[in-house]
Design a protein around this motif. Structure first.
Motif, mmCIF file in Angstrom:
data_model
loop_
_atom_site.group_PDB
_atom_site.id
_atom_site.type_symbol
_atom_site.label_atom_id
_atom_site.label_comp_id
_atom_site.label_asym_id
_atom_site.label_seq_id
_atom_site.Cartn_x
_atom_site.Cartn_y
_atom_site.Cartn_z
ATOM 1 N N PHE A 25 0.834 -1.203 0.000
ATOM 2 C CA PHE A 25 0.000 0.000 0.000
ATOM 3 C C PHE A 25 0.866 1.249 0.000
ATOM 4 O O PHE A 25 0.671 2.173 -0.798
ATOM 5 N N TRP A 26 1.858 1.289 0.899
ATOM 6 C CA TRP A 26 2.690 2.487 1.023
ATOM 7 C C TRP A 26 3.611 2.657 -0.173
ATOM 8 O O TRP A 26 3.863 3.786 -0.611
ATOM 9 N N VAL A 27 4.101 1.556 -0.730
ATOM 10 C CA VAL A 27 4.938 1.657 -1.937
ATOM 11 C C VAL A 27 4.114 2.210 -3.099
ATOM 12 O O VAL A 27 4.546 3.125 -3.817
ATOM 13 N N LEU A 28 2.908 1.683 -3.292
ATOM 14 C CA LEU A 28 2.042 2.175 -4.349
ATOM 15 C C LEU A 28 1.636 3.625 -4.109
ATOM 16 O O LEU A 28 1.549 4.419 -5.055
ATOM 17 N N LYS A 29 1.409 3.984 -2.850
ATOM 18 C CA LYS A 29 1.044 5.374 -2.533
ATOM 19 C C LYS A 29 2.170 6.326 -2.911
ATOM 20 O O LYS A 29 1.947 7.402 -3.482
ATOM 21 N N ILE A 30 3.416 5.969 -2.603
ATOM 22 C CA ILE A 30 4.558 6.832 -2.932
ATOM 23 C C ILE A 30 4.716 6.962 -4.447
ATOM 24 O O ILE A 30 4.937 8.063 -4.969
ATOM 25 N N ILE A 31 4.582 5.850 -5.172
ATOM 26 C CA ILE A 31 4.688 5.916 -6.630
ATOM 27 C C ILE A 31 3.543 6.744 -7.206
ATOM 28 O O ILE A 31 3.732 7.545 -8.132
ATOM 29 N N ALA A 32 2.338 6.575 -6.640
ATOM 30 C CA ALA A 32 1.182 7.339 -7.110
ATOM 31 C C ALA A 32 1.374 8.828 -6.881
ATOM 32 O O ALA A 32 1.003 9.653 -7.734
ATOM 33 N N THR A 33 1.979 9.207 -5.746
ATOM 34 C CA THR A 33 2.217 10.619 -5.475
ATOM 35 C C THR A 33 3.293 11.182 -6.394
ATOM 36 O O THR A 33 3.211 12.331 -6.831
ATOM 37 N N THR A 34 4.299 10.372 -6.691
ATOM 38 C CA THR A 34 5.316 10.796 -7.652
ATOM 39 C C THR A 34 4.686 11.009 -9.023
ATOM 40 O O THR A 34 4.958 12.010 -9.709
ATOM 41 N N LEU A 35 3.818 10.082 -9.421
ATOM 42 C CA LEU A 35 3.111 10.196 -10.693
ATOM 43 C C LEU A 35 2.214 11.424 -10.701
ATOM 44 O O LEU A 35 2.134 12.145 -11.716
ATOM 45 N N GLY A 36 1.528 11.673 -9.594
ATOM 46 C CA GLY A 36 0.673 12.856 -9.513
ATOM 47 C C GLY A 36 1.453 14.140 -9.709
ATOM 48 O O GLY A 36 0.978 15.084 -10.360
#
Length: 260
Positions: A25-36
């Motif tokens: 969850f946290w790994v995907l959240k960090i990648i998602a925020t980078t993508l955002g």
């Protein structure tokens, strides 16, 4: 219940429509925020659309995704994480417009956003007496969750930019500072009795500036302290990473092991 590392997301949708809070969850959240961060900047700057137009585009996209997410009867991994990406992209546009178009600055922007987040959480708690994401099924509760997510992602963007533009840190230093805050939250989670829901939201907020500063580090010019990789290219890499991780997560590993 362990709110930082465990909230069972039932695949049949009987317990919650939010992803299970694990390391993934946290790994995907960090990648998602980078993508955002990279996607939001690509719209407003690389494509030259400006902050207002970029905000309108991301708002339309976010509304469409959230309509599908909230209308779904069960948790769907791809839809949930698409909604997270949409909120992080929206957060980038909101923060940048408040600072650069409205001239509020990152400090006042952060004050406004943290006030909005606290007000949202207060209304949520007043209505439900619980801020846990372990059982989000009702539509009204899920709407409150996504409003809080939008505020937290916008706040995280403003905080990350403030570290660089106001405090004067480099992008990599800003990423390290926010990573340190996340590390402190993790230590408090395992070593103290601090409320797990509070720690979850603090970690949720600070993964956003980590992704934002890291995204800027990847895309800003070399003389600004970045790697100048290109926003569209960095966004494509982030999409590929998220897709690969979600594909791995969706594989029925346990069933395969039983059959073997």
């Amino acid at each position: 219940m362990n709110h930082l590392s465990m909230n069972k997301a039932d695949t049949a949708g009987t317990l919650t429509k939010v992803a299970e809070v694990t390391l993934l969850f946290w790994v995907l959240k960090i990648i998602a925020t980078t993508l955002g961060e990279t996607a939001g900047d690509a719209l407003s700057m690389t494509l030259g659309l400006g902050y207002v137009t970029g905000l309108i585009i991301t708002a339309v996209f976010l509304i469409a995704v959230l309509f599908a997410q909230i209308g779904a009867r069960q948790y769907r991994m791809s839809l949930f994480w698409l909604a997270v990406v949409a909120t992080t992209t929206m957060g980038t546009e909101i923060s940048d417009m408040m600072d650069r178009t409205l001239g509020l600055g990152y400090v006042w922007g952060s004050v406004i956003l943290v006030s909005g987040l606290l007000a949202t959480l207060a209304v949520w708690y007043y209505r439900k007496r619980d801020l846990s994401i372990s059982r989000i099924v009702r539509t009204d509760t899920e709407i409150m969750f996504w409003i809080a997510v939008i505020f937290s992602n916008s706040l995280g963007t403003a905080f990350g930019d403030a570290l660089v533009d106001v405090v004067g840190l480099s992008y990599i230093q800003g990423a390290l500072v926010t990573a340190g805050v996340i590390g402190v939250v993790l230590a408090l989670h395992y070593a103290t009795r601090v409320n797990g829901i509070v720690l979850f939201w603090v970690a949720f907020i600070f993964t956003r500036p980590f992704g934002a500063t890291f995204g800027d580090f990847l895309t800003k010019s070399v003389h600004q302290g970045g790697l100048e990789l290109g926003r569209l290219q960095a966004s494509a890499v982030a999409v590929a990473l998220m897709g690969a991780l979600m594909l791995v997560a969706s594989r029925p590993w346990s069933a395969s092991r039983r059959l073997a």
